[in-house]
Design a protein around this motif. Sequence first.
Motif, PDB file in Angstrom:
ATOM      1  N   PRO A 236     -79.435  74.152  91.083  1.00 42.18           N
ATOM      2  CA  PRO A 236     -80.860  74.448  90.962  1.00 42.18           C
ATOM      3  C   PRO A 236     -81.530  73.588  89.896  1.00 42.18           C
ATOM      4  CG  PRO A 236     -79.501  76.389  90.494  1.00 42.18           C
ATOM      5  CD  PRO A 236     -78.585  75.232  90.618  1.00 42.18           C
ATOM      6  N   THR A 237     -82.805  73.374  90.055  1.00 40.94           N
ATOM      7  CA  THR A 237     -83.575  72.613  89.071  1.00 40.94           C
ATOM      8  C   THR A 237     -84.665  73.529  88.539  1.00 40.94           C
ATOM      9  OG1 THR A 237     -84.793  71.827  90.972  1.00 40.94           O
ATOM     10  CG2 THR A 237     -83.244  70.314  90.018  1.00 40.94           C
ATOM     11  N   PRO A 238     -84.411  74.157  87.389  1.00 39.09           N
ATOM     12  CA  PRO A 238     -85.387  75.102  86.847  1.00 39.09           C
ATOM     13  C   PRO A 238     -86.760  74.459  86.680  1.00 39.09           C
ATOM     14  CG  PRO A 238     -83.378  75.123  85.557  1.00 39.09           C
ATOM     15  CD  PRO A 238     -83.253  74.007  86.522  1.00 39.09           C
ATOM     16  N   LEU A 239     -87.770  75.248  86.898  1.00 37.30           N
ATOM     17  CA  LEU A 239     -89.171  74.873  86.712  1.00 37.30           C
ATOM     18  C   LEU A 239     -89.717  73.955  87.791  1.00 37.30           C
ATOM     19  CD1 LEU A 239     -89.439  74.304  82.856  1.00 37.30           C
ATOM     20  CD2 LEU A 239     -89.860  76.385  84.149  1.00 37.30           C
ATOM     21  N   ALA A 240     -88.855  73.549  88.733  1.00 39.34           N
ATOM     22  CA  ALA A 240     -89.377  72.725  89.811  1.00 39.34           C
ATOM     23  C   ALA A 240     -90.137  73.629  90.771  1.00 39.34           C
ATOM     24  CB  ALA A 240     -88.232  72.020  90.524  1.00 39.34           C
TER      25      ALA A 240
ATOM     26  N   ILE B 171     -88.471  73.083  96.168  1.00 40.81           N
ATOM     27  CA  ILE B 171     -87.305  72.287  95.797  1.00 40.81           C
ATOM     28  C   ILE B 171     -86.155  73.222  95.460  1.00 40.81           C
ATOM     29  CG2 ILE B 171     -86.401  70.584  94.182  1.00 40.81           C
ATOM     30  CD1 ILE B 171     -89.344  69.634  93.924  1.00 40.81           C
TER      31      ILE B 171
ATOM     32  N   LEU C 288     -80.560  69.990  93.529  1.00 44.24           N
ATOM     33  CA  LEU C 288     -79.990  68.666  93.768  1.00 44.24           C
ATOM     34  C   LEU C 288     -78.583  68.829  94.315  1.00 44.24           C
ATOM     35  CD1 LEU C 288     -81.051  67.023  90.390  1.00 44.24           C
ATOM     36  CD2 LEU C 288     -82.186  66.788  92.592  1.00 44.24           C
TER      37      LEU C 288
ATOM     38  N   THR D 183     -82.286  65.152  96.557  1.00 47.36           N
ATOM     39  CA  THR D 183     -83.158  66.290  96.294  1.00 47.36           C
ATOM     40  C   THR D 183     -83.256  67.150  97.554  1.00 47.36           C
ATOM     41  OG1 THR D 183     -84.418  64.787  94.906  1.00 47.36           O
ATOM     42  CG2 THR D 183     -85.412  66.932  95.351  1.00 47.36           C
TER      43      THR D 183
ATOM     44  N   PHE E 103     -95.890  66.476  98.149  1.00 45.51           N
ATOM     45  CA  PHE E 103     -96.397  67.825  97.907  1.00 45.51           C
ATOM     46  C   PHE E 103     -97.841  67.874  97.456  1.00 45.51           C
ATOM     47  CE2 PHE E 103     -92.011  69.793  96.995  1.00 45.51           C
ATOM     48  CZ  PHE E 103     -91.653  69.537  98.301  1.00 45.51           C
TER      49      PHE E 103
END
Lengths: 886, 156
Positions: free
Chosen positions: B50-54, B58, B61, B70, B155
């Motif tokens: 996971p990519t926090p704050l994305a 999303i 990765l 991605t 986006f």
Amino acid sequence: MDDILQEFLAESWENLGQLDSEIVELEKDPQNAELIASIFRTIHTIKGTCGFLGLTNLGAVAHSAENVLGKMRERMLEVSPGAISLVLEAIDRIKELLQGLEATGEEPKTDHSTLTLMLDELANLATAPVESTQQAASVTPAEKSPAEPQLDQRPLNEQSQTEIAAVPDGNPAAGEEFHPEVVDPLVPATGTEEVASRSSKVSVADLSIRVNVNVVDSLMNLVGELVLTRNQLLQLARGDEESKYAAPITHLNRVTTDLQEGVMKTRMQPIGNAWNKLPRLVRDLSQVTNKHIELVMTGAETELDRTVLDAIKDPLTHMVRNSADHGIEMPGVRKAAGKPEAGTIHLNAYHEGGHVIIEIQDDGAGISRERVLKKAISQGLIKEVDAPHVTDSHVFSMIFQAGFSTAEQVSSISGRGVGMDVVRTQIEKIGGTVDLASKMGKGTTVRIKIPLTLAIISALVLESGSQPFAIPQLGVVELVRLSAEDCKKIETIHNKKVFRLRDRLLPLVHLNEVLKLEETIPDEDDLQDTNIVVVQVGEDQFGLIVSRIFDTEEIVVKPVGRLLKNIGLYQGTTILGDGRVVMILDVGGIFNQCGGSSAHSQSVAEETPSSTDRDTISMLLFGVKENVTMAVPLSLVARLEEFPLDSIELNGDRKVVQYRENLLPLLSIEGAGYGGGEPVDPQPVIVFSENNRSMGLMVNEIKDIIDEQLVIRMQSDRPGVLGTAIIGKNAIDVIDTQYYVTRSTPNWFEKVEDKKSFRVLVVDDSMFFRQLVATALETEGFSVVTRDSCVAAVELLEKDSRFNAVITDLDLPMMDGFEFCEWLKEQEDTQELSVIALTSANSATDQAKAREAGFDEFLVKFNSHELISCLDESFARLKYKTGVKA
Amino acid sequence: MSIAITDSGSGMESQLDYSSQYVSFRVDGQLLGMPVNMVQEVLTEQVISPTPLARAEIKGLLNLRGQIVTAVSLRKRLGLPDLEDDRSMNVVTRVGEESFSLLVDEVGDVINVSGRSMEPVPRTLDPHWRSVTIGVFQLDEGLFVILDVETILNFD
């Protein structure tokens, strides 16, 4: 563009790079024959190739420059500054032409006839050999003959253009053919040794090849992939030494490491390459500014990655320019200051633990702290009152703020107000740091710390919110682990957590909160500890609280994807040994995101409270129960005693102890919202005493007496608590003694009832002091009214002047104590009042001024007995007066 | 397990006209497609970091043989809730210099639409979907919606 032209450009740029510094060197050391020869060779090679490629314009300039250099080499022309300038001019033209050629593929048709004419004239001037040429002439032919056949298979022909062009592989040693011409008139070379060293030079040159940077870059990427795969294999093989794969993996590991180092090495270049331009720059600057400046460079051979090298070129140039322009003084000024007329700029580079340190040091005027502060105040970066307390390092760090230039006059060289902030941004972009130290009159040193390479970095892998993250090791200062017990040392100021690490307040940030991740509750015992990663961002440090810290790992930095770029908290991504993708955190981004700069200024504000609240007072610290500390102004305390528990008796529901032939009532702090601690034997007691009446406050332990500047943060609405003070950076409740005194002895004030008629007005802008003084006086039986400013006091007195005494601080806003006193003495209603100055400013001038203004007493903060005896006196006088009147 | 599509460059297939071939997949029951030459490969469920704050679309990765990809949830992108039992498959595509993976419920066959013409997007289609669609094909089994991949991955 065809390949030969490409080769020619690449080779010429490389050679010209050295040329600038060589020519400047030559100016200082005109007798250095080797230098002249080297310069001559470079120009000659260019000229030769120009003929071959049909670049007539370029060839003409190079030819004229070569003529002059040739005459210099033959010592028929003196190496004078004028001649050097002309040659430098020619080199600049050659560069311009090359640039044009590179951009368009065609030679620019600019006119250079004036310059070539001047060069030719200069060459024609040279007729007779200048000094020491006789010797040289006699040596030249002798030396020439033995060297020639060994070095050159082909016949030597200086003018042969085809011959030079036949060596288009860009071998910088192509000019070696002319080496035999090198003559050092002072130390005539002796045959064989010289030849041997030369031939070894040739062979070194033969061993190097020119490789396109793209090839090296893609090699580097491949090695990065290999490193990742190696890491994964290592992870798989971990703990299974029996595996048949173990041995090959170990071997693979070693080979990969070697390969990685090898490829890194191919990208390494000596930092001297970035310094090439500087001697020329300094020379030109010293001519423009009429200063004498020496540039000393050490450690030019220190190697670093070419991407890093490219990134620091401009910042370095800028800083050297700054040193030359602002740092070094005019010769006259230097002489007057007892310094040598010529200023020195010293560039030094060296390796230090995976980093390269570059220092730019000048022995110039240094940076004026006052000037920086003045500018900072005018830009609103700091408050004027705080200026004297700002540390030097903080002051100098402000130079790196955008729009900050202290140069009083903007010059063409520097001081446009852009620059140092750009320098800092560029250096930080490549993970470096920059600091500046300066001493007035002694000079300035800028120290840049940069990583050796960017592609593969060492990073700390940690976990927050059950997810792994990486932080570049470069930004990590230290790791702190707090046991569950130590965690209580984390304090909260303004909803921001801080931890007192050694002598400084460290703002803390929960990484999972910044990333908005749920923190899982750790179940294992060792995870109860709090892990803090202390990181450095510019001048500031802060602590990141993470749930777990793993290991440092060599990671390959990959760029952040397009869709994640604007988050601002990530500086890259990477793949860990176990194949997981992790984000590389940008600590600078985190710091900014959680209001870093404001958090910083807040802590500064707390460390240096504004002057109105800055009063030192002795405080007695005592423990109430485990881990709860409270304080009381020492001036209110009569004595500290200890009583054996069994001597404490119960009198009704009150605790008392026999004390000095009297019963001393005892109270605990229970009423203040704290449960009393376990009984302690013997029981420590703080004794408060007034007019032969005493009471004791039972506490758990007497901790300390400290002299502190304290700031009362808030007035408490809890009974028995005056407010909360920051003492020694801890938040501590200060008890209200009056509360306990009245509780212990409700009739405490009865005996002193008659003083109630004596009304005292206390004026102080510090809420804490108003409370303190009021408490002390009320305890004594006086009636007290307080005001926070003289203006408010005047307002009050105009309505109600029935006071007997005024106690005022001196240093107050709008209307200060002196003016207030003068006003009091002018009014009919108030001129009889006794006016007492109560101040922390205890200078003779203040005292004299106070007398002049009409103060009756001048007291230093804060001795309650002194104050009370002073009031008692005037009370006695008052009684006497009224008695007389009556 | 991965089903490589672009690697199948044998002599015969290279003669085929790829422009009429679309990789089909389903999201929330709807048959969707994208041109076969845009698909780098198709993967089963992957470990996604996971990519926090994305942005919510999303997912994170993933590591595709050392390449970082991605992962974008097509459900979220189309305004649908995530599946509870999320076993999304990955359709990996390359846009610009970067690789992206579109997370879909399931991947179907490569559908050859030769002989049929692409029709404009029906007005009745959910506006959320319309904005990311190039056109549709009428197939026997229903509407085959062709996605505009570049718009999906853009986006803003």
